[in-house]
Each structure stands twice: as structure tokens, then as C-alpha cells.
Design an enzyme around this catalytic site. Sequence first.
Site, PDB file in Angstrom:
ATOM      1  N   SER A  61       0.797  -1.228   0.000  1.00  0.00           N
ATOM      2  CA  SER A  61       0.000   0.000   0.000  1.00  0.00           C
ATOM      3  C   SER A  61       0.830   1.279   0.000  1.00  0.00           C
ATOM      4  CB  SER A  61      -0.926   0.017   1.203  1.00  0.00           C
ATOM      5  OG  SER A  61      -1.970  -0.891   1.004  1.00  0.00           O
ATOM      6  N   LYS A  64       0.383   3.642  -2.781  1.00  0.00           N
ATOM      7  CA  LYS A  64      -0.846   4.439  -2.952  1.00  0.00           C
ATOM      8  C   LYS A  64      -0.589   5.949  -3.032  1.00  0.00           C
ATOM      9  CE  LYS A  64      -3.943   0.865  -1.226  1.00  0.00           C
ATOM     10  NZ  LYS A  64      -4.419   0.183  -0.030  1.00  0.00           N
ATOM     11  N   TYR A 189      -2.670  -2.556 -10.700  1.00  0.00           N
ATOM     12  CA  TYR A 189      -2.651  -2.386  -9.237  1.00  0.00           C
ATOM     13  C   TYR A 189      -1.789  -3.458  -8.563  1.00  0.00           C
ATOM     14  CZ  TYR A 189      -4.262  -2.480  -4.398  1.00  0.00           C
ATOM     15  OH  TYR A 189      -4.294  -2.508  -3.027  1.00  0.00           O
ATOM     16  N   TYR A 241      -4.853   3.549   7.858  1.00  0.00           N
ATOM     17  CA  TYR A 241      -6.175   2.900   7.860  1.00  0.00           C
ATOM     18  C   TYR A 241      -6.946   3.186   9.132  1.00  0.00           C
ATOM     19  CZ  TYR A 241      -3.755   0.588   4.140  1.00  0.00           C
ATOM     20  OH  TYR A 241      -3.022   0.354   3.029  1.00  0.00           O
ATOM     21  N   VAL A 259       1.471  -3.916   3.705  1.00  0.00           N
ATOM     22  CA  VAL A 259       1.501  -5.243   4.320  1.00  0.00           C
ATOM     23  C   VAL A 259       2.813  -6.006   4.062  1.00  0.00           C
ATOM     24  CG1 VAL A 259      -0.989  -5.612   4.584  1.00  0.00           C
ATOM     25  CG2 VAL A 259       0.127  -6.247   2.432  1.00  0.00           C
TER      26      VAL A 259
HETATM   27  O1  DON Z   1      -4.297  -4.999  -2.142  1.00  0.00           O
HETATM   28  C1  DON Z   1      -3.797  -5.513  -1.134  1.00  0.00           C
HETATM   29  O2  DON Z   1      -4.471  -6.091  -0.296  1.00  0.00           O
HETATM   30  C2  DON Z   1      -2.302  -5.379  -0.967  1.00  0.00           C
HETATM   31  N1  DON Z   1      -1.620  -5.473  -2.212  1.00  0.00           N
HETATM   32  C3  DON Z   1      -1.956  -4.084  -0.302  1.00  0.00           C
HETATM   33  C4  DON Z   1      -2.642  -3.879   1.029  1.00  0.00           C
HETATM   34  C5  DON Z   1      -1.801  -3.170   2.030  1.00  0.00           C
HETATM   35  O3  DON Z   1      -0.624  -3.034   1.904  1.00  0.00           O
HETATM   36  C6  DON Z   1      -2.486  -2.707   3.268  1.00  0.00           C
HETATM   37  N2  DON Z   1      -1.496  -2.115   4.142  1.00  0.00           N
HETATM   38  N3  DON Z   1      -1.187  -2.047   5.217  1.00  0.00           N
END
Ligand code: DON
Length: 305
Positions: A61, A64, A189, A241, A259
Site C-alpha cells: 500500500s 498508494k 494495481y 487505515y 503489508v
Molecule cells: O491490495 C492488497 O491487499 C495489498 N496489495 C496491499 C494492502 C496493504 O498493503 C495494506 N497495508 N497495510
Amino acid sequence: MNQLLEQIVEDCRGYTSLGKVATYIPQLAVADPEKVGIYVVSHTGEEHYAGDCFDRFTMQSIIKPVILLLALLDSGADKVRALVGVEATGKPFDAFNYSDQALTGAHINPMINTGAIALCTLIRGENYEERFTRLLELTRTLAGTQAPEVDRAVYLSEKKTGSKNRALVYMLKAYGMIDDPAEELLDCYFKACSILISCEELANIANIFAHHGIDPRTGKALFPKEYARYVNATLATCGMYDGSGEFALHVGFPAKSGVGGGIMGVIPNKMGIAVFAPALDKRGNSVAGVRMLSQLSQALDLSIY
Ligand code: DON
């Protein structure tokens, strides 16, 4: 400063045992949960670091804010704002329980999956491959190196298992917010989330946002100040978040987690910080990463509030 960072890494190492590496993207489960690193770049370009800060990990993320920046550069703030709102959702990053049985821009922001995926449609390009290439190029420019590239194993792993993100794309389509082909958009994405980065590169990216678009290493203006403000404001309110409020209280500056275990911290007019520790809390934020940022914030009085 190096001594302070060494101390912080040592103090926070134990917190890794309180978290778990992400497993919902199977390839992320191979990460070593005991890794801990930190890197700081100041406004004068001075660099300080400690721990496993040269390891590479996927941005997830943390891409983003770069997606948001490119959408702003390519389509302008009005179009971006019309498609995706700026209010914190207070919900997990991949939530899709929109309360009034409809999905509108007001329900999402650029830092949750739905908002970031929608913003990929505002990146310029003949097709989604070209849009992704332009996003990767911008990431490399901000990082100050050609090193960022896609981790193919993570990309394929997420592409294979990303049912929730597919559902989110179809929600966006169902409510008429986007029109583009779902799989091509998702591919862009998923690749974006799989870009490999180091704490050093991430701290450089953060430092440019901290200096409102100017790269302190070169003095070059890379993007307008108003766009830096747009990105930094959404990081402050939504970047962590449903943990953004706690983070504002205990750490106190714009930040974005992923993540993969990374977090980028933006201290306006002062510095860029990157931390890495793949063991996550239940919200998907790095446990030791948040502790390190909290300790550094207290030691250097970095809260902007
Ligand atoms: O789309 C997803 O679920 C992951 N590629 C990215 C989510 C993420 O990194 C949330 N962060 N803390």
C-alpha cells in the site's frame, strides 16, 4: 543520530513477536518476521540508518501515495477529487460494507484499496501496461535510483488470490464509478503493490513529499507543492487505515504503511523516514515499525500537532 537509531532498533526488536507476517497474499508469508530496519534522510540530505535497512521488500500500500500523485499530475485535482473522496473510513483497507447500499466517491479515499484502484483509471497511458510503466518510472525518479522493480513472485501470488480486490473493482463498476476492463486495471494495481523497495529508497520518497515536491538532494522541483499537500493530508488522516487516529495521537505525522512491513513517514520541512519490520498488527500495520516511529517521534519531538 546513528546511535539513537541503533538504540531504537534494539528497543523495538522484541515487538516483532507481537505481530504476524501477512499470509493472505501467500508469497508474503515467506518474509522473515524478525527483520527490523530504519532509515532517515534529513532536509540537508544527511542520511542515518540502523538494522536491516538495506533489505528489499514490496511496497504494497505504500505505492498508494505515488498512485495518487500520478493521478493528480495526469488528470488534475478536480478529477481526482470528483472520483475519490478524502474522508477517513475508519474501516479496514479492503472493506466493502458501504452503509447506504451504494458506493460513491464520498465513501472512499486514496489510501484504501478501492480508492487507489479507482485512481489508476486517472493515470495517463494507451493501456494499463503503459500506465504501470509510468508509475514505476515515477517511483524510480522519487527513489533516486532505477532499482525499484516488480517482484514477480509476489505479483503472481496476489493476482492468483486477489478475489477481494476483484470484488472491489466490480463494486466500482456496478456503481458506475469506473468503466475500464477489470483484469487490466487489477493487473496494474497488483504490479504496483509488488514493486520492491528498500528503506533507503523509501526514505528518499518520503523526504520529497516532506519538502513539498522538491528533491533536497538535487534542489529540483519534481511536482507542485499543492499536490504534495494533497498527498500529505490524506496520509495524515487515512495513511494508517483504521489505526490513523491512534497513530496521529502517539506518533503525529503523515505516514503510509504496507503489508510488506514497510512504513514511510513524512515530516514536513524536516525529513523522510522509512521503517521495515514485516510482522503486522491486525490492521496490517508493522508492529515494530509503528513502535520505532513512535520512539523517534518522541526523541526528536516530531509530532506536527
Ligand atoms: O491490495 C492488497 O491487499 C495489498 N496489495 C496491499 C494492502 C496493504 O498493503 C495494506 N497495508 N497495510
